[in-house]
Scaffold this active site. Structure first.
Site, short mmCIF file in Angstrom:
data_model
loop_
_atom_site.label_atom_id
_atom_site.label_comp_id
_atom_site.label_asym_id
_atom_site.label_seq_id
_atom_site.Cartn_x
_atom_site.Cartn_y
_atom_site.Cartn_z
N ASP A 216 0.80 -1.22 0.00
CA ASP A 216 0.00 0.00 0.00
C ASP A 216 0.84 1.28 0.00
OD1 ASP A 216 0.83 0.27 2.73
OD2 ASP A 216 -0.87 -0.96 3.37
N ARG B 127 0.75 6.90 0.00
CA ARG B 127 0.05 5.87 0.79
C ARG B 127 -1.33 5.70 0.19
NH1 ARG B 127 -2.59 2.52 3.16
NH2 ARG B 127 -2.31 1.82 5.33
N GLU C 227 1.67 -6.37 6.33
CA GLU C 227 3.07 -5.96 6.41
C GLU C 227 3.96 -7.06 5.82
OE1 GLU C 227 3.99 -3.01 7.41
OE2 GLU C 227 1.97 -2.40 8.00
N ARG D 31 3.55 11.34 4.06
CA ARG D 31 3.16 10.71 2.80
C ARG D 31 1.86 11.31 2.27
NH1 ARG D 31 3.21 4.57 4.95
NH2 ARG D 31 1.70 5.59 6.33
#
Length: 323
Positions: A143, A213, A221, A255
């Site tokens: 992501d 993002r 993760e 981000r």
């Protein structure tokens, strides 16, 4: 009989290919062989219920569709759609068996082609980025991706620092004189300022760095189950491509949070439908995101093959807590 064949199919080895790599090339080779010899693969009979004569009829139809396809299928999804369309009036068990033989997605696991990028900006979008081609190393996980936008873009040029612009000019002159030591030192200065020189269409382009993002989703993760698959899927979509990014806000890590479109595909939609991300409802309540996650849950694709996959935000919380 159909149930027996499906059970047998699970016990036997497949064509020896994976859906992510060899299925399309294996089908292509078998079609070429069929065109030359009129022979179907010997082991196919273990996956389907119909006779070899019927199988030959399938391959004639698939071969004709393959020749007419422009461009030819390159991904498992594209190949699967072509086979399903070519054999639309044939038995479901046979079609699914043929797809299974090549490791291609079955109809109920097939991800629909995502919607095109919106003509007008959705509500809440602050600005739009049009990027240079994405580098292989720019995808951090499922992501997050780093992109670069040319300094010729009005959004970037309006805030381009003079010292960065000057460093780019000096670097170009140093390279002309083959003074690569000075050129490299100047490039390090440019990079430290959040910019980079990117090779694009046979020229060096000064570009600004943006970390993106993806809005509304949270992928596993890297150390979690399906973390690698999520990373690889995002990389496969965006590598070498120019992206359209619709930015809504900036997160606490600096981000840009936004929607990414690649060749008309809505990237978050693909990730959700393939079961490689959760809808991050705490930060984005769009109904379509919830819908796409639910579709993947029902099909039990990707991480939803597990009955209770660990949520990435809970995994991160546990890691911070030392568990």
């Amino acid at each position: 009989m159909g149930n027996a064949i499906r059970l047998l199919r699970k016990c036997l080895n497949s064509h020896g290919v994976s859906a992510s790599s060899g299925g399309v090339s294996a089908l292509s080779r078998d079609l070429l062989n069929f065109e030359t010899t009129s022979q179907v693969p010997e082991k196919l009979g273990s996956y389907v219920v119909s006779s070899q004569k019927a199988q030959a009829n399938w391959y004639r139809k698939i071969l004709e569709a393959w020749k007419q396809a422009k461009p030819r299928p390159k991904t498992p999804e594209e190949a699967s759609r072509l086979v399903i369309a070519a054999l639309k009036n044939h038995q479901k068990a046979d079609v699914e068996g043929l797809l299974s033989f090549y490791g291609l997605p079955s109809p109920h696991n097939l991800v629909e082609v995502p919607t095109e990028a919106p003509v007008s900006l959705p509500k809440g979008v602050r600005f739009e980025l049009n990027t240079l081609p994405v580098d292989t190393k720019s995808v951090a996980d499922g992501d997050t991706v780093t992109v670069y936008v040319s300094s010729k873009d009005p959004l970037v040029s309006s805030s381009l620092p003079k010292d960065v612009s000057l460093a780019a000019v000096k670097r170009a002159k140093a390279r002309e004189k083959k003074n690569y030591t000075e050129a490299d030192a100047l490039h390090k200065t440019i990079i430290a300022s959040g910019y980079r020189m990117i090779s694009f269409q046979n020229e060096e382009v000064l570009a600004k760095k943006f970390r993106i993002r993806l809005s509304g989703i949270d992928s596993p993760e890297s150390k979690m189950p399906y973390g690698k698959e999520a990373h690889d899927e995002l990389l496969k979509m965006v590598e070498g491509k120019c992206l359209k990014v619709l930015v809504y806000t900036e997160d606490r890590y600096g981000r840009c949070v936004g929607d990414i479109y690649c060749n008309g595909k809505f990237v978050q939609e693909v990730m959700l439908k393939k079961g490689l991300a959760w809808h991050y409802v705490a930060y984005d309540k769009r109904a379509e995101l919830a819908k796409w996650e639910n579709e993947a849950r029902q099909k039990r694709v990707g991480l939803w093959a597990s009955s209770n996959p660990e949520k990435p935000w809970e995994w991160r919380k546990n890691k911070r807590g030392g568990n």
